[in-house]
Enzyme design. Structure first.
Site, PDB file in Angstrom:
ATOM      1  N   GLU A 189      29.905  47.138  57.890  1.00 47.23           N
ATOM      2  CA  GLU A 189      29.282  48.265  58.614  1.00 47.23           C
ATOM      3  C   GLU A 189      27.945  47.844  59.219  1.00 47.23           C
ATOM      4  OE1 GLU A 189      29.907  50.937  55.147  1.00 47.23           O
ATOM      5  OE2 GLU A 189      30.534  52.394  56.660  1.00 47.23           O
ATOM      6  N   ALA A 213      28.397  48.075  49.489  1.00 49.73           N
ATOM      7  CA  ALA A 213      27.496  48.831  48.611  1.00 49.73           C
ATOM      8  C   ALA A 213      27.626  48.330  47.179  1.00 49.73           C
ATOM      9  CB  ALA A 213      27.883  50.302  48.666  1.00 49.73           C
ATOM     10  N   GLU A 250      36.806  50.609  51.408  1.00 54.23           N
ATOM     11  CA  GLU A 250      36.338  51.801  50.682  1.00 54.23           C
ATOM     12  C   GLU A 250      37.460  52.697  50.179  1.00 54.23           C
ATOM     13  OE1 GLU A 250      34.945  50.544  53.362  1.00 54.23           O
ATOM     14  OE2 GLU A 250      32.759  50.706  53.283  1.00 54.23           O
TER      15      GLU A 250
HETATM   16  C1  3H9 Z   1      30.955  50.379  50.335  1.00 59.16           C
HETATM   17  O1  3H9 Z   1      30.457  49.418  50.853  1.00 59.16           O
HETATM   18  C2  3H9 Z   1      30.762  51.809  50.714  1.00 59.16           C
HETATM   19  C3  3H9 Z   1      29.863  52.055  51.885  1.00 59.16           C
HETATM   20  O2  3H9 Z   1      30.628  52.325  53.034  1.00 59.16           O
HETATM   21  C4  3H9 Z   1      29.016  53.251  51.594  1.00 59.16           C
HETATM   22  C5  3H9 Z   1      28.490  53.330  50.191  1.00 59.16           C
HETATM   23  C6  3H9 Z   1      27.517  54.374  49.849  1.00 59.16           C
HETATM   24  N1  3H9 Z   1      29.218  45.939  44.045  1.00 59.16           N
HETATM   25  O3  3H9 Z   1      34.913  39.499  42.154  1.00 59.16           O
HETATM   26  P1  3H9 Z   1      33.948  38.400  41.891  1.00 59.16           P
HETATM   27  C7  3H9 Z   1      30.013  41.361  41.909  1.00 59.16           C
HETATM   28  S1  3H9 Z   1      31.978  50.249  49.010  1.00 59.16           S
HETATM   29  C8  3H9 Z   1      28.756  45.435  42.899  1.00 59.16           C
HETATM   30  O4  3H9 Z   1      33.963  37.791  40.532  1.00 59.16           O
HETATM   31  P2  3H9 Z   1      35.222  36.887  43.943  1.00 59.16           P
HETATM   32  C9  3H9 Z   1      31.046  41.268  40.843  1.00 59.16           C
HETATM   33  O5  3H9 Z   1      30.947  42.338  39.950  1.00 59.16           O
HETATM   34  C10 3H9 Z   1      32.024  48.556  48.603  1.00 59.16           C
HETATM   35  N2  3H9 Z   1      29.076  44.227  42.443  1.00 59.16           N
HETATM   36  O6  3H9 Z   1      34.043  37.231  42.954  1.00 59.16           O
HETATM   37  C11 3H9 Z   1      30.738  39.943  40.206  1.00 59.16           C
HETATM   38  O7  3H9 Z   1      29.672  40.139  39.321  1.00 59.16           O
HETATM   39  P3  3H9 Z   1      29.507  39.210  38.032  1.00 59.16           P
HETATM   40  C12 3H9 Z   1      33.054  47.870  49.399  1.00 59.16           C
HETATM   41  C13 3H9 Z   1      29.907  43.479  43.182  1.00 59.16           C
HETATM   42  O8  3H9 Z   1      34.749  35.768  44.766  1.00 59.16           O
HETATM   43  C14 3H9 Z   1      30.270  39.120  41.384  1.00 59.16           C
HETATM   44  O9  3H9 Z   1      29.904  40.058  42.393  1.00 59.16           O
HETATM   45  N3  3H9 Z   1      33.187  46.504  48.903  1.00 59.16           N
HETATM   46  C15 3H9 Z   1      30.437  43.939  44.390  1.00 59.16           C
HETATM   47  O10 3H9 Z   1      36.509  36.743  43.188  1.00 59.16           O
HETATM   48  C16 3H9 Z   1      31.330  38.211  41.947  1.00 59.16           C
HETATM   49  O11 3H9 Z   1      32.500  38.981  42.215  1.00 59.16           O
HETATM   50  C17 3H9 Z   1      34.161  46.136  48.062  1.00 59.16           C
HETATM   51  O12 3H9 Z   1      35.008  46.925  47.670  1.00 59.16           O
HETATM   52  C18 3H9 Z   1      30.041  45.226  44.818  1.00 59.16           C
HETATM   53  N4  3H9 Z   1      30.458  45.720  45.987  1.00 59.16           N
HETATM   54  O13 3H9 Z   1      35.402  38.185  44.846  1.00 59.16           O
HETATM   55  C19 3H9 Z   1      34.144  44.701  47.655  1.00 59.16           C
HETATM   56  N5  3H9 Z   1      31.222  42.987  44.915  1.00 59.16           N
HETATM   57  O14 3H9 Z   1      29.278  37.827  38.545  1.00 59.16           O
HETATM   58  C20 3H9 Z   1      34.282  44.590  46.167  1.00 59.16           C
HETATM   59  C21 3H9 Z   1      31.182  41.955  44.060  1.00 59.16           C
HETATM   60  O15 3H9 Z   1      28.343  39.817  37.320  1.00 59.16           O
HETATM   61  N6  3H9 Z   1      34.215  43.196  45.719  1.00 59.16           N
HETATM   62  N7  3H9 Z   1      30.382  42.245  43.025  1.00 59.16           N
HETATM   63  O16 3H9 Z   1      30.799  39.355  37.280  1.00 59.16           O
HETATM   64  C22 3H9 Z   1      35.270  42.372  45.817  1.00 59.16           C
HETATM   65  O17 3H9 Z   1      36.335  42.710  46.310  1.00 59.16           O
HETATM   66  C23 3H9 Z   1      35.108  40.982  45.270  1.00 59.16           C
HETATM   67  O18 3H9 Z   1      34.109  41.001  44.286  1.00 59.16           O
HETATM   68  C24 3H9 Z   1      34.709  39.954  46.355  1.00 59.16           C
HETATM   69  C25 3H9 Z   1      34.356  38.611  45.666  1.00 59.16           C
HETATM   70  C26 3H9 Z   1      35.938  39.767  47.243  1.00 59.16           C
HETATM   71  C27 3H9 Z   1      33.526  40.406  47.138  1.00 59.16           C
END
Ligand code: 3H9
Length: 722
Positions: A117, A66, A137
């Site tokens: 999911e 999300a 999450e």
């Molecule tokens: C969920 O899914 C809940 C559902 O069950 C129900 C919900 C209602 N959202 O970290 P990076 C952006 S909860 C928004 O530099 P990496 C990040 O801000 C979600 N933005 O790269 C960045 O933006 P910018 C569960 C996100 O390769 C760019 O992407 N998911 C999100 O070092 C690159 O990110 C998580 O908790 C996001 N979800 O790491 C995953 N994800 O370029 C959270 C990334 O403008 N994300 N961005 O600075 C991560 O853990 C890491 O970002 C990821 C990539 C491993 C994906």
């Protein structure tokens, strides 16, 4: 077949291909727009005559879940709004699961949260061999909300689902394959062919995809006794691991448990109810806010790094004590060659021993092999001479915390360095502008403040002195990032950002102890509140000699708030010869248990040294306020003075540098959760306690406007208190 801004549905050889490609972003996420487009694509798919569907990503990775940026508004808008936010994708995934042909998710690199999911709603999941999948999450203070707690246990079994969801871990493809979450793991180049083959076999009736669907919609295949045992042992494990400040893992368990004997559709209702509850907790707001603040500091560091003229190829560390050895070890671990210089062979031996100890622990934990350890140690080049420094493009001075010693060592190091090299000091309190007066090239000098223990503490403060150039800051940030650290750039002042506010917090502690409050009780109250250790214990860990020295520096710099006319508790203990943990005695006595870990008991000598019977009674909430208010006020001052550039950086520095409890989302977010006005009202009651407790003008201005740190577009411009 369907063309959105993010999703494109095409048809080839009777198969549909749905591609996620979010414009101007490095990763795909489920934003409201992406969710709406998925609904549009499903409308087309439900009436099409294709024989299979593959879902792919045009990015380097599949889907990161999300859009966390949308959480803050939704989570504060109440139960109905939260449910409304969830429902469209719950419905999308239900429709995806019911399509009249087989479906496969083609996972490259990452499928997290909502990304996994959606994949679980498909009949098959294939991934490339380097991929990672997971439901993180609970790390954001919420639970999976789009069917994760329903489908994962039905696909992979209860134990796997409880483990994955409660820990929020990212799981490697080969492990996910064994857990039957993935159906195939192949080379990235073969992913599409593998998906096509799978779908064609389903279309020919060779693979029973409908049986799989059926399994996902049924109650969990477990008898009552098995289920009871699994849930009870998981509950005990989660309660112990997560602790009482993190409710989400137990909420996820409750959702799975309540839905276990039900159909998937009924189980989804339990998930929804628990999601709505946890999303409204301060913890969810705090942890998802931390994610965004963390992304902000990462982006800021990337922007600095982009401005750096030269990367660091050869590091030098001067002074091979605990800090110098720690920095050298970190460089060696991250593959950066490092010269470790000291004037004394004993110092070198100490530094190398420290490095070998830290790396050895990685070997014990299975994070590193013995040959890798040996390889890392060869990257450290010990020396007693200055000449080798000529090959370094960045040198970090880490000698004793004394202005004149540092000035003379820095001048000597500068004389040996190549003209273009950057010089940095790992001082924890001394002004960079002041140290720069000893140098010929002050523009190539900055602070690079690592925290102890270097390998474990994520933060590095990059300190810009009055004459430090932008390129020097950029190169220092790039170097800290290459060492795997979170770099935050701050402007020069005594104690910089982190120690300045830490010593205001310690001043709060001193005031309470002076008033006769039992220090062991203060420690208990603050750890119960969420700090990893109480202030007395922390002073022991810092070292009472180091703490006393820093306290004096702070007292001189900020006389009005931190100056004292009588010795502080730290000074009293230090003057009595106690050094804290490293000397075995401080506020506590330290002994090693059978596994070599320090165990502490209150030091019976301390009350006499402090001259108190420690019988004063102050309620726990007031103790928290008297500890936290000086820290909040000092942080406000650093923001106002521009020592730190933003609210997000200030909060992340507290979390990464001091271990401020993450579930409170940062110091300023915690104040927001109380409200600036309510916080100022609480401070009013402490106004007789002196200047540490006078609400800062920034705080007062926010209170007057009914505004918040994270809600205001710019911090109020107020006149300074000093
Ligand atoms: C969920 O899914 C809940 C559902 O069950 C129900 C919900 C209602 N959202 O970290 P990076 C952006 S909860 C928004 O530099 P990496 C990040 O801000 C979600 N933005 O790269 C960045 O933006 P910018 C569960 C996100 O390769 C760019 O992407 N998911 C999100 O070092 C690159 O990110 C998580 O908790 C996001 N979800 O790491 C995953 N994800 O370029 C959270 C990334 O403008 N994300 N961005 O600075 C991560 O853990 C890491 O970002 C990821 C990539 C491993 C994906």
């Amino acid at each position: 077949m369907y063309h959105g801004e993010i999703l494109t549905l095409t048809r080839e050889a009777g198969l549909a291909r749905l591609e996620f490609n979010t414009p101007d972003a490095s990763v795909n996420v489920f934003s409201r727009k992406a969710i709406a487009e998925l609904t549009g694509a499903l409308d087309v798919l439900e009436t099409s005559d294709v024989t299979g569907l593959m879902i792919v990503s045009a990015k380097d990775s599949f889907l990161a879940g999300a859009d966390i940026n949308e959480f803050s508004d939704v989570f504060t808008a109440g139960a109905e709004a939260i449910a409304e936010h969830l429902l469209p994708n719950i419905d999308n995934f239900r429709r995806l699961e019911a399509l009249p042909f087989a479906t496969v998710a083609v996972i490259n690199k990452l499928a997290l949260g909502g990304g996994l999911e959606m994949a679980l709603a498909c009949d098959y999941r294939i991934a490339d061999s380097s991929a990672k999948v997971g439901l993180p999450e609970t790390r954001l203070g919420i639970i999976p909300g789009w069917g994760g707690t329903v489908r994962l246990p039905r696909v992979a079994g209860l134990d796997t689902a409880l483990e994955w969801i409660a820990t929020g871990q990212e799981v490697a493809a080969n492990v996910a394959l064994k857990a039957q979450v993935l159906d195939a793991v192949v080379d990235v180049a073969q992913l599409q062919d593998c998906a096509i083959d799978l779908l064609q076999r389903c279309a020919r009736g060779e693979l029973p995809y409908l049986t799989r669907r059926n399994q996902k919609t049924q109650p969990l295949a477990l008898n009552k006794i098995e289920a009871g045992l699994a849930f009870e042992s998981a509950k005990a494990m989660i309660t112990q691991r997560a602790g009482r400040h993190y409710p989400a893992p137990l909420a996820a368990l409750a959702a799975i448990r309540e839905g276990a004997a039900s159909s998937a559709a009924e189980a989804a209702q339990f998930e929804l109810a628990h999601f709505v509850t946890v999303a409204q907790t301060d913890t969810a707001k705090a942890l998802s806010g931390l994610f965004i603040a963390d992304q902000f500091i990462a982006k800021t560091a990337r922007q600095w790094k982009a401005k750096s003229s030269t990367p660091t190829h050869q590091l030098a560390v001067v002074g091979a004590g605990i800090m110098g050895g720690g920095i050298a070890c970190q460089a060696a671990l991250r593959g950066l060659p490092v010269i470790l210089k000291d004037i004394d062979q004993k110092g070198i031996d100490l530094g190398l021993k420290e490095a070998a100890k830290v790396l050895g622990r990685r070997v014990d934990k299975g994070k590193m092999s013995v040959p890798e350890l040996a390889q890392a140690l060869t990257r450290i080049q010990p020396t007693l001479h200055y000449q080798p420094l000529a090959s370094a493009d960045m040198a970090v001075e880490a000698v004793v915390e004394n202005v004149s010693v540092k000035k003379s060592v820095l001048a000597e190091v500068e004389a040996e360095l190549a003209a273009g090299a950057v010089l940095a000091s790992n001082t924890s309190t001394i002004s960079i502008t002041e140290l720069a007066t000893a140098l010929q090239r002050p523009e190539q000098f900055c602070g690079l403040h690592f925290f102890n223990p270097v390998h474990a503490m994520p933060l590095v403060e990059v300190i810009r002195g009055a004459k430090t150039s932008d390129d020097t800051v950029a190169r220092a940030v790039a170097c800290a990032t290459a060492l795997g650290k979170k770099a935050i750039v701050v402007n020069d002042c005594a104690g910089f950002l982190v120690n300045r506010v830490l010593f205001a917090y310690f001043a709060g502690f001193a005031g309470l102890v002076d008033d006769g409050v039992d220090y062991t009780h203060i420690d208990q109250v603050m750890t119960h509140w969420g700090w990893p250790m109480g202030p007395g214990h922390l002073l022991d860990v810092v070292g009472l000699d180091t703490a006393e020295h820093a306290e004096q520096t702070m007292a001189q710099a900020f006389v009005q708030r931190m100056g004292r006319t009588t010795p502080s508790p730290t000074a009293k203990l230090y003057q009595a010869g106690l050094l804290g943990q490293k000397g075995g005695k401080g506020f506590y006595c330290y002994e090693q248990d059978k596994r070599g870990r320090p165990q502490k008991t209150p030091n019976p000598e301390v009350l006499a040294l402090l001259g108190t019977d420690a019988k004063a009674k102050i309620d726990d909430d007031t103790i928290v306020l008297r500890m936290m208010a000086p820290l909040v006020n000092e942080l406000c001052r650093t923001l106002h003075e521009g020592v730190v550039g933003s609210v997000a950086e200030a909060d992340m520095a507290m979390v990464y540098g001091l271990g401020f409890p993450p579930h409170r989302g940062g110091v300023l977010r915690w104040v927001d959760s109380i409200g600036a006005r309510a916080f100022c009202t609480q401070l009013e009651m402490l106004k007789t306690e002196g200047p540490l407790y006078q609400a800062e003008p920034v705080l007062q201005a926010l209170a007057a406007k009914g505004d918040s740190f994270y809600g205001c577009s710019a911090l109020p411009n107020v006149s300074s208190t000093q």
